[in-house]
Scaffold this active site. Structure first.
Site, PDB file in Angstrom:
ATOM      1  N   ASN A  13       0.873  -1.183   0.000  1.00 50.10           N
ATOM      2  CA  ASN A  13       0.000   0.000   0.000  1.00 50.10           C
ATOM      3  C   ASN A  13       0.906   1.229   0.000  1.00 50.10           C
ATOM      4  OD1 ASN A  13      -1.794   2.045   0.504  1.00 50.10           O
ATOM      5  ND2 ASN A  13      -2.319   1.382   2.593  1.00 50.10           N
ATOM      6  N   LYS A  15       0.087   4.249  -0.316  1.00 48.41           N
ATOM      7  CA  LYS A  15      -0.607   5.430   0.259  1.00 48.41           C
ATOM      8  C   LYS A  15      -0.425   6.647  -0.655  1.00 48.41           C
ATOM      9  CE  LYS A  15      -0.067   3.418   4.771  1.00 48.41           C
ATOM     10  NZ  LYS A  15      -0.194   3.587   6.202  1.00 48.41           N
ATOM     11  N   HIS A  99      -9.622   0.965   4.569  1.00 40.45           N
ATOM     12  CA  HIS A  99      -8.376   1.142   5.345  1.00 40.45           C
ATOM     13  C   HIS A  99      -8.669   2.079   6.526  1.00 40.45           C
ATOM     14  CE1 HIS A  99      -4.312   2.409   6.373  1.00 40.45           C
ATOM     15  NE2 HIS A  99      -3.889   1.330   5.736  1.00 40.45           N
ATOM     16  N   GLU A 101      -7.153   4.505   7.682  1.00 45.10           N
ATOM     17  CA  GLU A 101      -6.963   5.936   7.392  1.00 45.10           C
ATOM     18  C   GLU A 101      -8.184   6.506   6.687  1.00 45.10           C
ATOM     19  OE1 GLU A 101      -3.191   5.519   5.406  1.00 45.10           O
ATOM     20  OE2 GLU A 101      -2.280   4.961   7.319  1.00 45.10           O
ATOM     21  N   GLU A 171      -5.607  -5.206  10.422  1.00 47.60           N
ATOM     22  CA  GLU A 171      -4.613  -4.166  10.665  1.00 47.60           C
ATOM     23  C   GLU A 171      -4.931  -3.457  11.976  1.00 47.60           C
ATOM     24  OE1 GLU A 171      -2.607  -2.921   6.791  1.00 47.60           O
ATOM     25  OE2 GLU A 171      -4.361  -1.649   7.004  1.00 47.60           O
ATOM     26  N   GLY A 177       2.076   2.104  10.780  1.00 41.60           N
ATOM     27  CA  GLY A 177       3.012   3.219  10.636  1.00 41.60           C
ATOM     28  C   GLY A 177       3.659   3.650  11.938  1.00 41.60           C
ATOM     29  N   SER A 217       3.212  -2.369  10.372  1.00 38.69           N
ATOM     30  CA  SER A 217       4.671  -2.365  10.567  1.00 38.69           C
ATOM     31  C   SER A 217       5.316  -3.720  10.273  1.00 38.69           C
ATOM     32  CB  SER A 217       5.021  -1.887  11.982  1.00 38.69           C
ATOM     33  OG  SER A 217       4.513  -0.579  12.188  1.00 38.69           O
TER      34      SER A 217
HETATM   35  C1  PEP Z   1      -0.943   0.022   6.087  1.00 36.73           C
HETATM   36  O1  PEP Z   1      -1.145   1.214   6.061  1.00 36.73           O
HETATM   37  O2  PEP Z   1      -1.730  -0.732   5.489  1.00 36.73           O
HETATM   38  C2  PEP Z   1       0.206  -0.478   6.840  1.00 36.73           C
HETATM   39  C3  PEP Z   1       0.201  -1.713   7.241  1.00 36.73           C
HETATM   40  O3  PEP Z   1       1.220   0.417   7.081  1.00 36.73           O
HETATM   41  P1  PEP Z   1       2.637   0.112   7.794  1.00 36.73           P
HETATM   42  O4  PEP Z   1       3.163  -1.151   7.175  1.00 36.73           O
HETATM   43  O5  PEP Z   1       3.474   1.294   7.464  1.00 36.73           O
HETATM   44  O6  PEP Z   1       2.358  -0.042   9.233  1.00 36.73           O
END
Ligand code: PEP
Length: 259
Positions: A13, A15, A99, A101, A171, A177, A217
């Site tokens: 992703n 973003k 997601h 976000e 998630e 993040g 992460s």
């Molecule tokens: C994401 O935004 O889907 C995600 C998992 O981000 P990160 O790997 O940076 O935590």
């Protein structure tokens, strides 16, 4: 049922990062590192404006293209929106939906995620439906209730025949993040619960076909242990997807486990 019936999926992703030229550059690097292997499904999800340039770079590879959102209507007076058909036209196979976000900043709800999920499936796009709890929800013991509401809410009207196309991404919001990762045991606990919820909704056979990704992460260092869990069928990768060698390192971990 053995995990081997479900091929690992590693999805990046990107973003709101990289313009169309920068996206093509990253795609070239990903292509050269993991574009010809076929043990693991790999997908990159650039911004809408980079879809076409990235599609051109990966067209002869085993890397699939995904988008980060879509509208549930096919066309019409929805200024600023993009439909499933438009994504298919650019050779997208996947679309990330709901997601955290988008839920947090853009008012995405379980009801809108549900409409989008149904529209994606109808257009032959594989939805990657994101669910996950906040730290507050986890600490107050509401984690599984939140995941259940989000999962069931997103999947109203989804049928057992859709299982091969359906992807769920667990998630935990507190791990996205932040550099904080759920331990493999914490993640597996929720993944197993999600599979039970899917069995209740779609039946056991169908539930065993759905890929459930972990996101939060994930990096080459923690990927092997996370991906080794029984109900973890891949990863949705944010930060580490922007560095081709890190992303490829996660794909390599999945390749090793799939042999
Ligand atoms: C994401 O935004 O889907 C995600 C998992 O981000 P990160 O790997 O940076 O935590």
């Amino acid at each position: 049922m053995s995990k081997t019936v479900r091929k690992y999926l590693i999805a990046g992703n990107w973003k709101m990062n990289l313009n169309s030229a920068e996206g093509a550059e990253l795609a070239k690097d990903v292509h050269s590192l993991v574009g010809s292997q076929s043990d693991v499904s790999v997908c990159v999800c650039p911004t809408f404006t980079a879809l076409e340039s990235v599609a051109e770079v990966i067209k002869d590879s085993n890397i699939a293209l995904g988008a980060q959102n879509m509208h549930y209507e096919a066309s019409g007076a929805y200024t600023g929106e993009i439909s499933a058909e438009m994504l298919r036209h650019l050779f997208c196979n996947f679309v990330i939906l709901g997601h955290s976000e988008r839920r947090q900043y853009f008012g995405e709800t379980d009801a809108s995620v549900n409409k989008k999920t149904l529209a994606a499936l109808a257009a032959n796009l594989k939805p990657i439906v994101c669910v996950g709890e906040t730290l507050e929800e986890r600490e107050s013991g509401k984690m599984l209730e939140v995941i259940k509401t989000q999962t069931e809410g997103a999947l109203v009207g989804v049928k057992a025949e859709d299982a091969d196309s359906l992807v769920i991404a667990y998630e935990p919001v507190w791990a996205i993040g932040t550099g904080k990762t759920a331990t493999p045991e914490m993640a597996e606990e929720v993944h197993a619960e999600i599979r039970c919820m899917l069995a209740g909704l779609l039946g056991t056979d169908a539930a065993n076909k759905v890929r459930i990704l972990y996101g939060g992460s994930m990096k080459p260092g923690n990927a092997p242990e996370l991906l080794a869990q029984k109900n973890i069928d891949g990863g949705l990768i944010g930060g580490a997807a922007l560095k081709a060698t890190d992303f490829a390192g996660i794909v390599d971990a999945a390749i090793k486990l799939s042999k």
